[in-house]
Design a protein around this motif. Structure first.
Motif, mmCIF file in Angstrom:
data_model
loop_
_atom_site.group_PDB
_atom_site.id
_atom_site.type_symbol
_atom_site.label_atom_id
_atom_site.label_comp_id
_atom_site.label_asym_id
_atom_site.label_seq_id
_atom_site.Cartn_x
_atom_site.Cartn_y
_atom_site.Cartn_z
ATOM 1 N N ARG A 39 0.831 -1.208 0.000
ATOM 2 C CA ARG A 39 0.000 0.000 0.000
ATOM 3 C C ARG A 39 0.865 1.258 0.000
ATOM 4 O O ARG A 39 0.482 2.288 -0.561
ATOM 5 N N ARG A 53 3.215 0.773 -3.640
ATOM 6 C CA ARG A 53 2.408 0.628 -4.856
ATOM 7 C C ARG A 53 3.101 -0.180 -5.954
ATOM 8 O O ARG A 53 3.250 0.293 -7.099
ATOM 9 N N THR A 64 -7.006 -1.961 -4.494
ATOM 10 C CA THR A 64 -5.789 -1.157 -4.701
ATOM 11 C C THR A 64 -5.296 -1.205 -6.142
ATOM 12 O O THR A 64 -4.489 -0.366 -6.547
#
Length: 388
Positions: free
Chosen positions: A51, A54, A76
């Motif tokens: 997170r 990325r 995500t």
């Protein structure tokens, strides 16, 4: 317009080396972007790292951890996968720089996959070169890859090794802290617990590497690794105990000069060197204050209390599959010790007996390496069962 930042993949992102690498990358988003992150089974930490960084892909080697990883990364856009094939796939993604920090022989195939792309690989996995040193170095040459050592000792040698003056090198000297049992008697070492073995006086490391430091097998593995990295014969590689862990290793030259690399005992320094190479980047590691340290001491390792050094030298001298057997037996014995099944001194006994009872074999391919690794593990487990 293409992204000018260096694309990075971290194999073993949730371990000690991996976490430090994540910290350094996160501090310089202007220099680095993340292609893939790979962990063993810690889905929670891997998801947190993903997170923040990325990556395109997040992989857990343990397939049982995949459902949790998928749930944590839902929405995500980060692709998730699991299993040995997925780990190799992550290594094959188009990263410019790959950190190889998967502990043990499990790191062999993904590291080779990265090298075969001709990229830069930061090697924090001793076992790759121990198990398959000749084969791996041949792959480096064949594919034009760059192998940068991340171990503090080999990084130190790399920084002061004058390759164009190879003929003037007398020897290289690997320094060792001596671990938590440096001053213990054999009787005391026999009674040591896993908790005591992993309590390293200077370095913060994972359990397996900490136990290897306590037995000094880590230095035996590093000796074999140094032989392959620097093409130096076994008799030109010395080991010197240096409890302060300030001088990380040295190269001695024919004119009497001894070049050493110094620094605080913090893995972020050699990681930053490899990550930034051929330039240097900043690191949050504490700056070395020699006046505060005041005294640096040295001593020869005790071959009686630390037989792992003798076993590693003998395996390197034997060649072929002997270093592969040494490593596999050690991994099994350390795991058994950490599980409370055998005593600390039984680690070296298991390794020695496995070496004695495993027939010598040549290694012509990675399949040969894996076969010998598997055979040695079976023999080591059988020996461990008789001790447990």
């Amino acid at each position: 317009m293409s992204d000018p930042r260096r694309a990075v993949t971290i194999l073993g992102s949730t371990g000690s080396i991996g976490r430090n690498t994540v910290e350094l990358i996160e501090a310089r988003p202007d220099l680095y972007r993340t292609e893939a992150l790979v962990a063993n089974c810690n889905a929670v930490l891997l998801a947190d790292q993903a997170r923040r960084l990325r990556p395109h892909l997040a992989v857990v080697a343990d397939e049982a951890a995949l459902p949790e990883l998928r749930q944590l990364l839902a929405g995500t856009g980060i692709r998730t996968a699991a299993g040995a094939a997925a780990v190799v796939e992550a290594a094959q993604l188009p990263a410019d720089w790959v950190m190889s920090a998967i502990v043990g022989a499990a790191g062999l195939e993904p590291t080779l996959a990265a090298l075969r792309r001709g990229c830069v690989v930061g090697l924090a996995n001793k076992e790759c070169l121990v198990c398959a040193g000749d084969l791996m170095m041949a792959e480096v040459a064949a594919h034009g890859a760059t192998l940068l050592p991340v171990d503090s000792e080999h990084s130190a040698i790399f920084q002061v090794f004058e390759d164009d003056q190879r003929g003037a090198i007398d020897k290289i000297v690997l320094t060792a802290s001596g671990g938590p049992f440096r001053q213990k008697s054999l009787d005391e070492m026999a009674a040591m617990t896993p908790a005591q073995a992993v309590a390293h006086p200077n370095w913060s490391m994972g359990a397996k590497i900490s136990v290897d430091s306590a037995s000094m097998m880590n230095k035996g593995l590093e000796l074999i690794e140094a032989h392959h990295l620097f093409a130096m014969p076994e008799d030109k590689i010395d080991i010197l105990v240096h409890p302060q862990s300030v001088i990380h290793s040295m190269v001695a030259y024919a004119d009497g000069s001894v070049l050493a690399q110094l620094g605080s005992p913090d893995m972020r320094t050699p990681i930053a060197y490899a990550l930034g190479w051929p330039r240097r980047i900043s690191s949050p590691a504490p700056k070395l204050d020699l006046a505060a340290i005041a005294t640096l001491t040295f001593e020869a390792p005790d071959p009686v209390r630390f037989p792992a050094l003798r076993l590693a030298r003998a395996a390197l001298q034997s060649g072929g599959a002997a270093p592969t057997v040494l490593n596999a037996a050690n991994e099994e014995a350390v795991a058994a010790f950490l599980a409370g099944r055998i005593g600390f001194l039984d680690i070296a006994r298991t390794v020695e007996k496995t070496l004695e009872t495993t027939p010598a074999a040549r290694l012509g391919s990675i399949d040969d390496v894996l076969a010998q690794d598997g055979l040695a593990r079976v023999r080591a487990r059988t020996l461990i069962d008789t001790l447990a």
